[in-house]
Design a protein around this motif. Structure first.
Motif, PDB file in Angstrom:
ATOM      1  N   VAL A   1      -6.840 -26.077  25.854  1.00  0.00           N
ATOM      2  CA  VAL A   1      -7.101 -27.651  24.537  1.00  0.00           C
ATOM      3  C   VAL A   1      -5.294 -27.810  24.470  1.00  0.00           C
ATOM      4  N   ILE A   2      -5.426 -29.177  24.594  1.00  0.00           N
ATOM      5  CA  ILE A   2      -4.269 -30.343  24.672  1.00  0.00           C
ATOM      6  C   ILE A   2      -4.356 -31.032  23.160  1.00  0.00           C
ATOM      7  N   VAL A   3      -3.561 -30.101  22.572  1.00  0.00           N
ATOM      8  CA  VAL A   3      -3.268 -30.888  20.701  1.00  0.00           C
ATOM      9  C   VAL A   3      -2.524 -32.372  21.088  1.00  0.00           C
ATOM     10  N   ASP A   4      -2.935 -33.148  19.581  1.00  0.00           N
ATOM     11  CA  ASP A   4      -2.557 -34.023  19.581  1.00  0.00           C
ATOM     12  C   ASP A   4      -1.938 -33.990  18.087  1.00  0.00           C
ATOM     13  N   THR A   5      -0.951 -34.758  18.034  1.00  0.00           N
ATOM     14  CA  THR A   5      -0.064 -34.837  16.409  1.00  0.00           C
ATOM     15  C   THR A   5      -0.630 -34.980  15.014  1.00  0.00           C
ATOM     16  N   ASN A   6      -2.043 -35.835  15.424  1.00  0.00           N
ATOM     17  CA  ASN A   6      -3.053 -36.010  13.840  1.00  0.00           C
ATOM     18  C   ASN A   6      -4.091 -34.670  14.052  1.00  0.00           C
ATOM     19  N   PHE A   7      -3.708 -33.940  15.165  1.00  0.00           N
ATOM     20  CA  PHE A   7      -4.598 -33.115  15.055  1.00  0.00           C
ATOM     21  C   PHE A   7      -4.295 -31.815  14.415  1.00  0.00           C
ATOM     22  N   ILE A   8      -3.752 -31.960  14.474  1.00  0.00           N
ATOM     23  CA  ILE A   8      -2.492 -30.032  14.218  1.00  0.00           C
ATOM     24  C   ILE A   8      -2.421 -31.144  12.283  1.00  0.00           C
ATOM     25  N   ASN A   9      -2.375 -31.684  12.258  1.00  0.00           N
ATOM     26  CA  ASN A   9      -2.030 -32.316  10.215  1.00  0.00           C
ATOM     27  C   ASN A   9      -3.558 -32.137  10.000  1.00  0.00           C
ATOM     28  N   PHE A  10      -4.546 -32.441  10.526  1.00  0.00           N
ATOM     29  CA  PHE A  10      -5.835 -32.149   9.878  1.00  0.00           C
ATOM     30  C   PHE A  10      -6.351 -30.642  10.184  1.00  0.00           C
ATOM     31  N   ALA A  11      -6.166 -30.351  10.502  1.00  0.00           N
ATOM     32  CA  ALA A  11      -6.409 -28.761  10.581  1.00  0.00           C
ATOM     33  C   ALA A  11      -5.530 -28.226   9.662  1.00  0.00           C
ATOM     34  N   LEU A  12      -4.345 -28.706   8.808  1.00  0.00           N
ATOM     35  CA  LEU A  12      -3.251 -28.020   8.143  1.00  0.00           C
ATOM     36  C   LEU A  12      -4.804 -28.675   7.291  1.00  0.00           C
ATOM     37  N   LYS A  13      -4.808 -29.518   6.854  1.00  0.00           N
ATOM     38  CA  LYS A  13      -5.167 -30.275   5.374  1.00  0.00           C
ATOM     39  C   LYS A  13      -6.796 -29.431   5.184  1.00  0.00           C
ATOM     40  N   ASN A  14      -7.371 -29.132   5.838  1.00  0.00           N
ATOM     41  CA  ASN A  14      -9.341 -28.365   6.029  1.00  0.00           C
ATOM     42  C   ASN A  14      -8.327 -26.913   6.379  1.00  0.00           C
ATOM     43  N   LYS A  15      -7.592 -26.847   5.965  1.00  0.00           N
ATOM     44  CA  LYS A  15      -7.705 -25.085   6.218  1.00  0.00           C
ATOM     45  C   LYS A  15      -7.769 -24.230   7.572  1.00  0.00           C
ATOM     46  N   ILE A  16      -7.164 -25.319   8.052  1.00  0.00           N
ATOM     47  CA  ILE A  16      -8.306 -24.295   9.636  1.00  0.00           C
ATOM     48  C   ILE A  16      -6.878 -23.762  10.313  1.00  0.00           C
ATOM     49  N   ASP A  17      -7.055 -22.197  10.464  1.00  0.00           N
ATOM     50  CA  ASP A  17      -6.714 -22.128  11.597  1.00  0.00           C
ATOM     51  C   ASP A  17      -7.014 -22.104  13.018  1.00  0.00           C
ATOM     52  N   MET A  18      -6.135 -22.971  13.978  1.00  0.00           N
ATOM     53  CA  MET A  18      -6.476 -23.441  14.521  1.00  0.00           C
ATOM     54  C   MET A  18      -7.019 -22.873  15.719  1.00  0.00           C
ATOM     55  N   ILE A  19      -6.554 -21.541  16.308  1.00  0.00           N
ATOM     56  CA  ILE A  19      -7.481 -20.526  17.628  1.00  0.00           C
ATOM     57  C   ILE A  19      -8.585 -20.368  16.906  1.00  0.00           C
ATOM     58  N   GLN A  20      -8.754 -19.794  15.447  1.00  0.00           N
ATOM     59  CA  GLN A  20      -9.812 -18.465  15.682  1.00  0.00           C
ATOM     60  C   GLN A  20     -10.662 -20.204  15.657  1.00  0.00           C
ATOM     61  N   GLY A  21     -10.145 -21.499  14.747  1.00  0.00           N
ATOM     62  CA  GLY A  21     -11.715 -22.173  14.637  1.00  0.00           C
ATOM     63  C   GLY A  21     -12.450 -23.230  15.941  1.00  0.00           C
ATOM     64  N   MET A  22     -10.746 -23.464  17.275  1.00  0.00           N
ATOM     65  CA  MET A  22     -10.860 -22.991  18.321  1.00  0.00           C
ATOM     66  C   MET A  22     -12.199 -22.471  19.142  1.00  0.00           C
ATOM     67  N   MET A  23     -12.769 -21.391  18.925  1.00  0.00           N
ATOM     68  CA  MET A  23     -12.877 -20.295  19.329  1.00  0.00           C
ATOM     69  C   MET A  23     -14.388 -19.505  18.744  1.00  0.00           C
ATOM     70  N   ASP A  24     -14.432 -20.100  16.865  1.00  0.00           N
ATOM     71  CA  ASP A  24     -15.805 -20.377  17.003  1.00  0.00           C
ATOM     72  C   ASP A  24     -17.077 -21.405  17.582  1.00  0.00           C
ATOM     73  N   CYS A  25     -16.007 -22.764  17.277  1.00  0.00           N
ATOM     74  CA  CYS A  25     -16.809 -23.806  18.694  1.00  0.00           C
ATOM     75  C   CYS A  25     -16.954 -23.550  19.965  1.00  0.00           C
ATOM     76  N   LEU A  26     -16.259 -23.363  20.628  1.00  0.00           N
ATOM     77  CA  LEU A  26     -15.781 -23.358  22.155  1.00  0.00           C
ATOM     78  C   LEU A  26     -16.907 -21.444  22.352  1.00  0.00           C
ATOM     79  N   TYR A  27     -16.864 -20.607  21.224  1.00  0.00           N
ATOM     80  CA  TYR A  27     -17.238 -18.953  21.544  1.00  0.00           C
ATOM     81  C   TYR A  27     -16.511 -18.616  22.821  1.00  0.00           C
ATOM     82  N   ALA A  28     -14.780 -18.961  23.017  1.00  0.00           N
ATOM     83  CA  ALA A  28     -14.569 -17.957  24.171  1.00  0.00           C
ATOM     84  C   ALA A  28     -13.177 -18.174  23.751  1.00  0.00           C
ATOM     85  N   LYS A  29     -12.497 -17.628  24.911  1.00  0.00           N
ATOM     86  CA  LYS A  29     -10.738 -17.826  24.239  1.00  0.00           C
ATOM     87  C   LYS A  29     -10.391 -19.247  24.963  1.00  0.00           C
TER      88      LYS A  29
END
Length: 199
Positions: free
Chosen positions: A71-99
């Motif tokens: 997953v290529i991450v953009d600048t604002n995606f990191i900022n919004f993930a922090l604002k919404n208090k979502i752990d990046m890797i865990q959130g991606m795994m919850d979305c895709l059910y894969a590593k």
């Protein structure tokens, strides 16, 4: 005196050569007034320049995408993930059910560094050793162009962004899923295999 007459004659000759036939001249016939249109040869084969279709695509389905997802991450995606208090890797795994392996390009890192002290937490997050670093060979540090170019060349990535303009540009490229934030969790579009994404 003789020189000036010669010069005048030369000028006259030059002026005579430059004179053009006016369009209202009676010597021009109707046939001459019509523009000559080249007739197309029906036997000639017409050529069109089309962009090459990627071998990774089966119609619009991208066959190169599979776990572990990059997953290529953009600048604002990191900022919004922090604002919404979502752990990046865990959130991606919850979305895709894969590593998932988040990837950060040099341009995105440069953008985060330019943003200054306010975004130091986002920069620290991008420097996480779990994030894969992708080197950029081009000039300039405009991340949007970099991501679009990379995704056009290699169809093995998912692009994570919240930027509307970038989303619009990526939607024109077939077979590239877009990850974004919706309802305080990660969601994905144009990916039929993502069962964890909120509908």
């Amino acid at each position: 005196m003789g020189k000036s007459k010669a010069q005048a004659k030369l000028k006259q000759k030059f002026a005579v050569m430059k004179r053009m036939v006016s369009l209202r001249d009676s010597r021009i016939t109707k046939k001459d007034r019509k523009k000559k249109v080249k007739k197309k040869n029906p036997d000639a084969i017409s050529e069109r320049q089309l962009p090459k279709a990627s071998s990774a695509l089966f119609f619009k389905y991208n066959t190169q995408l599979g776990p572990p997802y990059h997953v290529i991450v953009d600048t604002n995606f990191i900022n919004f993930a922090l604002k919404n208090k979502i752990d990046m890797i865990q959130g991606m795994m919850d979305c895709l059910y894969a590593k998932c392996t988040p990837c950060v390009t040099d341009c995105v890192m440069a953008e985060l560094e330019k943003m200054g002290q306010k975004y130091r937490v986002a920069l620290k997050m991008a420097k996480d050793p779990r994030f894969e670093r992708l080197p950029c060979m081009h000039r300039g540090t405009y991340a949007d162009d970099c991501l679009v170019q990379r995704v056009t060349q290699h169809k093995c990535y998912i692009v994570a962004t919240c930027d509307k303009d970038l989303k619009r540009r990526i939607r024109k490229i077939p077979g590239v899923p877009i990850m974004f934030i919706a309802q305080h969790r990660f969601s994905i579009e144009r990916m039929p295999d993502a069962f964890g994404a909120p509908k």
